[in-house]
Design an enzyme around this catalytic site. Structure first.
Site: not given
Length: 483
Positions: A307, A332, A336
């Site tokens: 991430s 990833k 979000q």
């Protein structure tokens, strides 16, 4: 507030649950943005088909309430319906948290947690470790990235939602979590007994290596990580640093704005740090307003770098000329945001709203970022633990014996073979080890010997001299430093 590194760390924590701002344990670190719900999503002026869908849901709810043989809790039905909506997305990073779970998250975002200390996600119906938190009970026990968690204290995770599994893993400080895992490189199921604990979470660690090479380790990107990073970077630069190694191994991610703030210090002015693509395929670019650095930089990664770690690695590799060293990252590539005010009751909805791409437009989702120089750690870094309830001796065969042979070899006691057969060479090596730790030198592998063997191996792994990936990065920087 996270405490400075000089403050003693309490032993570690747990599964971060998702929040308004960061990624977390309930799904994996999620990036937050300042967006709000677009007009129309929950508007009153629903289309005909939307009204029909809502009526269908309401009718199902009413039928259950009126006809189910026992009394029903409507709030549980509503929570279950929302869970169903999120699960139907098929996205492990979009999730729903009820008020209690959301409240825990907002408290834990300040840096105090209780549990075993591992970031997890849901992949193909399994609870999978993204990375153990540095120094946590999970890391100390031997939990590794990509381990599949099967059960805790005999309770299977099969069929559970991620939040439900996390709740089972969490618990009061001092209690035991017997976690059963499946590891990719072994056919056997492994059980770890992990004592839950608290931590005050530090996210930045720095040191100066010989020759003016600074090393900064980032364990995650929390709210104050950028500030701490600037402090430690300034300290190293003040000591005459000539080159920098940034370590994001087993870093599960964090806050998007934080990693951007950190990247700006290395990416020259007007160069791209990250791109974000929304559902309408429109891309926006975040461009640096910094000036870059004059010294060489390397970033050390592994499969637990996820991430926000990947955003930093991609930005420095493509826009700042840094070398990536180690293993391919987790992969990833989604962003979000979390909605809590809109839910109205303290619950929280975390929704994937965009993709992120590297400066060159690469979407690394499920692929990761490949290093410039690939370096794997020695095999003993990922060796499976040995069953302490069984005794092993000469002429036996099995995976546990293979693990013992790998450990003995790593510690300098040469068994001569590492195929799992307990021969005379293995027996001799084991006797030599037992003598070195002042145990009865009988050449039998039992619980006390296993504990001593695993303890010595952990010490060996933590010795920076044996960190092949870090040492390679330091040597690469040393080559680039102008004499």
């Amino acid at each position: 507030m996270f405490k400075r590194r000089t403050v003693t760390l309490l032993v570690l924590v747990a599964m971060l649950i998702s929040s308004l701002l960061t990624l977390t344990l309930t799904g994996q670190w999620s990036f937050a943005s300042s967006g709000s719900i677009r007009s129309g999503i929950f508007a009153d002026n629903l289309s005909g088909s939307s009204k029909s869908d809502m009526q269908k849901i309401e009718k199902a709810l009413q039928l259950v309430k009126n006809n189910y043989v026992e009394d029903v809790d409507q709030s549980k039905l509503v929570d279950g319906a929302i869970d169903g909506i999120m699960n139907a997305l098929g996205d492990p990073f979009s999730s729903y948290m009820g008020p209690d779970t959301a409240k825990q998250f907002s408290e834990e975002i300040e840096g105090s947690f209780t549990g075993i200390g591992a970031e997890v996600s849901m992949e193909n119906g399994s609870v999978v470790v993204v990375a153990p938190i540095k120094g946590s009970p999970a890391e100390k026990a031997g939990i590794k990235p990509k381990d599949i968690l099967l059960s805790v204290n005999g309770v299977s995770f099969e069929g559970l939602k991620l939040n439900e599994a996390v709740t089972k893993i969490r618990g009061p400080k001092g209690t035991e979590a017997k976690v059963k895992v499946k590891r990719a490189d072994t056919s056997a199921e492994i059980e770890y007994t992990i004592v839950r604990d608290d931590i005050t979470l530090e996210t930045i660690y720095s040191r100066m290596e010989a020759g003016g090479i600074g090393v900064i380790e980032i364990t995650e990107f929390s709210m104050n990580t950028a500030e701490r990073f600037k402090e430690e970077l300034a300290s190293l630069e003040g000591q005459g640093m000539k080159g920098l190694v940034i370590d994001v191994r087993n870093n599960p991610g964090g806050v998007l704005s934080v990693v951007i703030d950190m990247a700006k210090q290395f990416v020259p002015k007007d160069k791209v740090i990250v791109q974000v693509e929304d559902k309408s395929k429109q891309r926006s670019k975040t461009v640096s307003n910094g000036s870059g650095k004059h010294y060489p930089i390397a970033v050390v990664t592994n499969k637990g770098s996820a991430s926000a770690s990947e955003i930093l690695a991609g930005a420095l590799q493509e826009s700042a000329g840094a070398k990536l060293i180690g293993e391919a990252t987790y992969g990833k590539g989604t962003v979000q945001t979390s909605f809590t005010k809109e839910m109205g009751d303290g619950s929280l909805l975390k929704v994937t709203i965009a993709k992120w791409l590297t400066p060159n437009g690469e979407w690394i989702h499920k692929k990761g970022i490949k290093p410039d120089i690939e370096v794997s750690q020695p095999d003993y870094f990922s060796v499976a633990p040995i069953n302490k309830e069984t005794t092993f001796k000469y002429d036996m065969l099995g995976d546990d014996i293979k693990s013992a042979q790998v450990m003995l070899n790593a510690l300098g006691f040469k068994p001569g073979r590492m195929d799992g057969y307990f021969d005379k060479g293995t027996e001799t090596a084991l006797k030599q080890f037992q003598t070195s730790v002042k145990l009865k030198a009988d050449g039998i592998l039992e619980a006390e010997t296993v504990k001593a063997l695993e303890s010595k191996l952990i010490e060996h792994i933590r010795d920076v001299k044996n960190d092949k990936q870090m040492n390679t990065a330091i040597e690469e920087i040393r080559k680039e430093i102008t004499p």
